[in-house]
Motif scaffolding. Structure first.
Motif, PDB file in Angstrom:
ATOM      1  N   TYR A   1     -60.418  -7.050 -34.374  1.00  0.00           N
ATOM      2  CA  TYR A   1     -59.041  -6.545 -34.416  1.00  0.00           C
ATOM      3  C   TYR A   1     -58.600  -6.332 -32.965  1.00  0.00           C
ATOM      4  O   TYR A   1     -58.899  -5.301 -32.366  1.00  0.00           O
TER       5      TYR A   1
ATOM      6  N   ARG B   1     -54.745  -8.869 -37.756  1.00  0.00           N
ATOM      7  CA  ARG B   1     -53.528  -8.371 -37.113  1.00  0.00           C
ATOM      8  C   ARG B   1     -52.751  -7.564 -38.150  1.00  0.00           C
ATOM      9  O   ARG B   1     -52.871  -7.801 -39.355  1.00  0.00           O
ATOM     10  N   GLY B   2     -51.954  -6.650 -37.666  1.00  0.00           N
ATOM     11  CA  GLY B   2     -51.147  -5.841 -38.570  1.00  0.00           C
ATOM     12  C   GLY B   2     -49.739  -6.410 -38.645  1.00  0.00           C
ATOM     13  O   GLY B   2     -49.198  -6.858 -37.642  1.00  0.00           O
TER      14      GLY B   2
ATOM     15  N   HIS C   1     -52.474   1.757 -36.364  1.00  0.00           N
ATOM     16  CA  HIS C   1     -53.662   0.961 -36.049  1.00  0.00           C
ATOM     17  C   HIS C   1     -54.856   1.450 -36.891  1.00  0.00           C
ATOM     18  O   HIS C   1     -55.610   0.645 -37.435  1.00  0.00           O
TER      19      HIS C   1
ATOM     20  N   ARG D   1     -46.016  -5.244 -39.682  1.00  0.00           N
ATOM     21  CA  ARG D   1     -45.213  -4.089 -40.068  1.00  0.00           C
ATOM     22  C   ARG D   1     -43.938  -4.501 -40.782  1.00  0.00           C
ATOM     23  O   ARG D   1     -43.516  -3.887 -41.735  1.00  0.00           O
TER      24      ARG D   1
ATOM     25  N   LYS E   1     -49.009  -6.889 -20.181  1.00  0.00           N
ATOM     26  CA  LYS E   1     -48.347  -5.594 -20.276  1.00  0.00           C
ATOM     27  C   LYS E   1     -48.963  -4.652 -19.243  1.00  0.00           C
ATOM     28  O   LYS E   1     -50.139  -4.770 -18.928  1.00  0.00           O
TER      29      LYS E   1
ATOM     30  N   LEU F   1     -43.753   2.363 -36.861  1.00  0.00           N
ATOM     31  CA  LEU F   1     -44.501   3.003 -35.778  1.00  0.00           C
ATOM     32  C   LEU F   1     -45.060   1.977 -34.793  1.00  0.00           C
ATOM     33  O   LEU F   1     -45.644   0.975 -35.190  1.00  0.00           O
TER      34      LEU F   1
ATOM     35  N   THR G   1     -53.567  -4.134 -27.676  1.00  0.00           N
ATOM     36  CA  THR G   1     -53.395  -3.419 -26.412  1.00  0.00           C
ATOM     37  C   THR G   1     -53.747  -1.932 -26.590  1.00  0.00           C
ATOM     38  O   THR G   1     -54.243  -1.302 -25.658  1.00  0.00           O
ATOM     39  N   PHE G   2     -53.459  -1.398 -27.767  1.00  0.00           N
ATOM     40  CA  PHE G   2     -53.829  -0.022 -28.126  1.00  0.00           C
ATOM     41  C   PHE G   2     -53.477   0.976 -27.023  1.00  0.00           C
ATOM     42  O   PHE G   2     -54.335   1.710 -26.538  1.00  0.00           O
TER      43      PHE G   2
ATOM     44  N   TYR H   1     -46.069   3.909 -41.923  1.00  0.00           N
ATOM     45  CA  TYR H   1     -46.343   3.500 -40.540  1.00  0.00           C
ATOM     46  C   TYR H   1     -45.592   2.240 -40.126  1.00  0.00           C
ATOM     47  O   TYR H   1     -45.828   1.708 -39.046  1.00  0.00           O
TER      48      TYR H   1
END
Ligand code: ADP
Length: 165
Positions: free
Chosen positions: A10, A91-92, A21, A94, A45, A130, A13-14, A127
């Protein structure tokens, strides 16, 4: 590395890790033998938190979730996946707005290494709005963020923005 194991990574950048997450990590953990949450350190980034700080925040967030580890990588994510014997990138997703970018990256990654698939997981709907950047924005302006990040992340954000004031 055990070839019989189903390993997923997973990547992200967190900056910092959020409850969104963590929700994705908790959904992924039972689907695989091992999930490696891996920090992209060569991202273009410019993160607020250092690599070490972000790794520590991830480490503390995944305590108690079985089969989940933390690591970092630089270079191509598919090369990292190959190195650690992972066949899946998580990957998430949203909202529809994530889709175009994620679709492009997933297909580019498949072109690089066709044996590695991307699996998208959706977080709890609470979320879906978010992001790390919106958490920064609220924290920087002194707003309430306890519903969005683990407690030690909130402390680190408070500390960071206090110094900046
Ligand atoms: P990146 O720079 O790779 O997008 P992020 O840390 O922003 O790194 O996100 C890592 C992954 O987690 C991405 O797939 C992103 O869509 C997903 N993600 C971020 N925030 C959330 C959230 N609130 N719910 C679910 N997935 C999320």
């Amino acid at each position: 590395m055990n070839p019989a194991q189903r390993v997923a990574i997973y990547p992200g950048t967190f900056d910092p890790i959020t409850n969104g997450h963590v929700d994705i990590i908790k959904r992924a953990a039972p689907l695989f033998d091992r999930v490696i949450v891996t920090l992209a350190v060569n991202s273009e980034k410019r993160p607020l938190f250092s690599t070490e700080e972000r790794l520590e925040m991830i480490r503390r967030s995944i305590e108690g979730i079985p089969g989940v580890d933390v690591d970092r990588f630089s270079g191509l994510v598919v090369d990292y996946a190959h190195q650690v014997g992972a066949s899946v990138i998580i990957r998430g997703l949203r909202a529809v707005s994530d889709f175009e970018y994620e679709f492009q990256i997933a297909l580019m990654n498949r072109k690089q290494r066709r044996e590695i698939d991307t699996v998208f997981l959706m977080p709890d709907e609470k979320y879906t709005y978010l992001s790390s950047s919106i958490v920064h924005e609220v924290a920087r302006n002194g707003g309430a963020i306890e519903a969005f990040v683990p407690p030690f992340v909130r402390e680190m954000l408070a500390e960071r923005y206090k110094v900046d004031k």
